[in-house]
Design a protein around this motif. Structure first.
Motif, PDB file in Angstrom:
ATOM      1  N   ASP A   1      31.978  37.667  63.649  1.00  0.00           N
ATOM      2  CA  ASP A   1      31.646  38.135  62.304  1.00  0.00           C
ATOM      3  C   ASP A   1      32.747  37.843  61.285  1.00  0.00           C
ATOM      4  O   ASP A   1      32.711  38.341  60.164  1.00  0.00           O
ATOM      5  CB  ASP A   1      31.343  39.632  62.320  1.00  0.00           C
ATOM      6  N   ASP A   2      33.766  37.061  61.674  1.00  0.00           N
ATOM      7  CA  ASP A   2      34.817  36.706  60.719  1.00  0.00           C
ATOM      8  C   ASP A   2      34.244  35.840  59.604  1.00  0.00           C
ATOM      9  O   ASP A   2      33.514  34.878  59.863  1.00  0.00           O
ATOM     10  CB  ASP A   2      35.945  35.934  61.425  1.00  0.00           C
ATOM     11  N   GLY A   3      34.581  36.199  58.373  1.00  0.00           N
ATOM     12  CA  GLY A   3      34.080  35.449  57.231  1.00  0.00           C
ATOM     13  C   GLY A   3      35.188  34.686  56.535  1.00  0.00           C
ATOM     14  O   GLY A   3      36.313  34.562  57.032  1.00  0.00           O
ATOM     15  N   ASN A   4      34.874  34.180  55.351  1.00  0.00           N
ATOM     16  CA  ASN A   4      35.840  33.372  54.607  1.00  0.00           C
ATOM     17  C   ASN A   4      37.039  34.177  54.127  1.00  0.00           C
ATOM     18  O   ASN A   4      38.099  33.601  53.845  1.00  0.00           O
ATOM     19  CB  ASN A   4      35.152  32.703  53.416  1.00  0.00           C
ATOM     20  N   ASP A   5      36.886  35.502  54.044  1.00  0.00           N
ATOM     21  CA  ASP A   5      38.031  36.315  53.660  1.00  0.00           C
ATOM     22  C   ASP A   5      39.105  36.271  54.749  1.00  0.00           C
ATOM     23  O   ASP A   5      40.305  36.305  54.454  1.00  0.00           O
ATOM     24  CB  ASP A   5      37.600  37.761  53.384  1.00  0.00           C
ATOM     25  N   ILE A   6      38.700  36.173  56.012  1.00  0.00           N
ATOM     26  CA  ILE A   6      39.644  36.053  57.121  1.00  0.00           C
ATOM     27  C   ILE A   6      40.227  34.638  57.166  1.00  0.00           C
ATOM     28  O   ILE A   6      41.427  34.455  57.402  1.00  0.00           O
ATOM     29  CB  ILE A   6      38.966  36.395  58.463  1.00  0.00           C
TER      30      ILE A   6
ATOM     31  N   LYS B   1      33.249  38.485  52.620  1.00  0.00           N
ATOM     32  CA  LYS B   1      33.358  37.488  53.687  1.00  0.00           C
ATOM     33  C   LYS B   1      32.420  36.301  53.492  1.00  0.00           C
ATOM     34  O   LYS B   1      32.679  35.208  54.012  1.00  0.00           O
ATOM     35  CB  LYS B   1      33.104  38.139  55.042  1.00  0.00           C
ATOM     36  N   ASP B   2      31.332  36.513  52.721  1.00  0.00           N
ATOM     37  CA  ASP B   2      30.396  35.417  52.482  1.00  0.00           C
ATOM     38  C   ASP B   2      30.723  34.616  51.218  1.00  0.00           C
ATOM     39  O   ASP B   2      30.039  33.633  50.921  1.00  0.00           O
ATOM     40  CB  ASP B   2      28.966  35.952  52.380  1.00  0.00           C
ATOM     41  N   ASP B   3      31.741  35.039  50.495  1.00  0.00           N
ATOM     42  CA  ASP B   3      32.155  34.270  49.316  1.00  0.00           C
ATOM     43  C   ASP B   3      32.715  32.926  49.758  1.00  0.00           C
ATOM     44  O   ASP B   3      33.367  32.834  50.805  1.00  0.00           O
ATOM     45  CB  ASP B   3      33.225  35.029  48.531  1.00  0.00           C
ATOM     46  N   PRO B   4      32.492  31.867  48.965  1.00  0.00           N
ATOM     47  CA  PRO B   4      33.015  30.547  49.353  1.00  0.00           C
ATOM     48  C   PRO B   4      34.544  30.524  49.336  1.00  0.00           C
ATOM     49  O   PRO B   4      35.165  31.198  48.519  1.00  0.00           O
ATOM     50  CB  PRO B   4      32.430  29.618  48.288  1.00  0.00           C
TER      51      PRO B   4
ATOM     52  N   GLY C   1      25.728  20.798  50.477  1.00  0.00           N
ATOM     53  CA  GLY C   1      26.097  22.086  51.038  1.00  0.00           C
ATOM     54  C   GLY C   1      27.168  22.814  50.261  1.00  0.00           C
ATOM     55  O   GLY C   1      27.388  24.009  50.471  1.00  0.00           O
ATOM     56  N   THR C   2      27.864  22.108  49.347  1.00  0.00           N
ATOM     57  CA  THR C   2      28.880  22.762  48.526  1.00  0.00           C
ATOM     58  C   THR C   2      28.224  23.418  47.317  1.00  0.00           C
ATOM     59  O   THR C   2      27.024  23.278  47.080  1.00  0.00           O
ATOM     60  CB  THR C   2      29.949  21.762  48.061  1.00  0.00           C
ATOM     61  N   LEU C   3      29.021  24.130  46.545  1.00  0.00           N
ATOM     62  CA  LEU C   3      28.475  24.885  45.410  1.00  0.00           C
ATOM     63  C   LEU C   3      27.801  24.003  44.363  1.00  0.00           C
ATOM     64  O   LEU C   3      26.780  24.382  43.787  1.00  0.00           O
ATOM     65  CB  LEU C   3      29.606  25.683  44.743  1.00  0.00           C
ATOM     66  N   TYR C   4      28.382  22.821  44.109  1.00  0.00           N
ATOM     67  CA  TYR C   4      27.854  21.955  43.056  1.00  0.00           C
ATOM     68  C   TYR C   4      27.686  20.529  43.569  1.00  0.00           C
ATOM     69  O   TYR C   4      28.430  19.617  43.189  1.00  0.00           O
ATOM     70  CB  TYR C   4      28.782  21.984  41.835  1.00  0.00           C
TER      71      TYR C   4
END
Length: 229
Positions: free
Chosen positions: A71-76, A145-148, A186-189
């Motif tokens: 469950d580690d996200g981008n914050d980790i 954690k789900d933030d890019p 797959g990226t933001l833009y």
């Protein structure tokens, strides 16, 4: 009646033509020197970007050796990446707590591709600034954690101009444990939907203008040669 020696007249004209030719030659050399200098400078930008991408990938190589929870996200990942750069690469962290100054640290504003607006907070708002090999890596700190996880790279340091997206500043995003140029699928833009964000001729005041130029700069060796500095 006054007579003019034709030889003296011809010699004078020859000297005059010679001086004109010398002047034209000096002007030609000066113009060519400027052109060559700009060409070399633009080539160096391309090399700097490639080296920056290599450094980022090298840092991620250390990151992927760390034990992760499901469950580690981008914050980790943000903390792992920051520590990997500081511990495993010859680096310098910018900030008020540091006793030493580094010219590569950010001291001026960053602007969009045409210089008409400051870059959006979506690109960089809060995080860590780390210098590696005179290149500035600004790692944007995810709140959730789900933030890019986004890294803004200033390939010639924060104190050297132009400090503009698409010129010396490029954006990369973590996708599936790898950093890819913003603009990739797959990226933001992705450029498939946001190609207009990398248009050096645009007069828009959009705060994201230039945000996905890393896609083109990383793929095309002639990218920098076509830019007007």
């Amino acid at each position: 009646m006054m007579f003019i020696n034709k030889r003296i007249l011809l010699d004078g004209m020859s000297v005059y033509r010679f001086l004109i030719n010398i002047g034209v030659f000096i002007l030609f050399v000066a113009v060519m020197t400027v052109i060559v200098h700009k060409h070399v400078a633009k080539r160096s930008y391309s090399l700097r970007l490639k080296k920056s991408v290599f450094i980022l990938n090298e840092a991620m190589r250390y990151v992927t050796t760390q034990p992760f929870e499901e469950d580690d996200g981008n914050d980790i990942y943000y903390w792992y990446l920051s520590e990997a750069i500081k511990r495993n690469l010859k680096s310098f962290e910018c900030g008020e707590k540091n006793k030493h100054k580094n010219k590569a640290c950010p001291t001026k504003e960053y602007y969009t591709m045409n210089g008409k607006a400051k870059i959006s907070d979506l690109v960089y708002k809060n995080g860590i600034d780390i210098v590696v090999d005179d290149k500035l890596f600004r790692v944007n700190k995810p709140i959730m954690k789900d933030d890019p996880l986004i890294v803004l790279i200033d390939i010639n340091g924060g104190n050297d101009k132009p400090n503009k997206l698409g010129y010396d500043v490029f954006v990369f995003q973590l996708i599936d444990k790898n950093f890819v140029a913003l603009g990739e699928p797959g990226t933001l833009y992705p450029v498939t939907n946001y190609k207009f964000y990398c248009n050096p001729e645009s007069i828009s005041k959009d705060e994201l203008l230039g945000v996905n130029c890393a896609y083109y700069a990383a793929k095309d060796d002639k990218y920098f040669l076509n830019l007007k500095f």
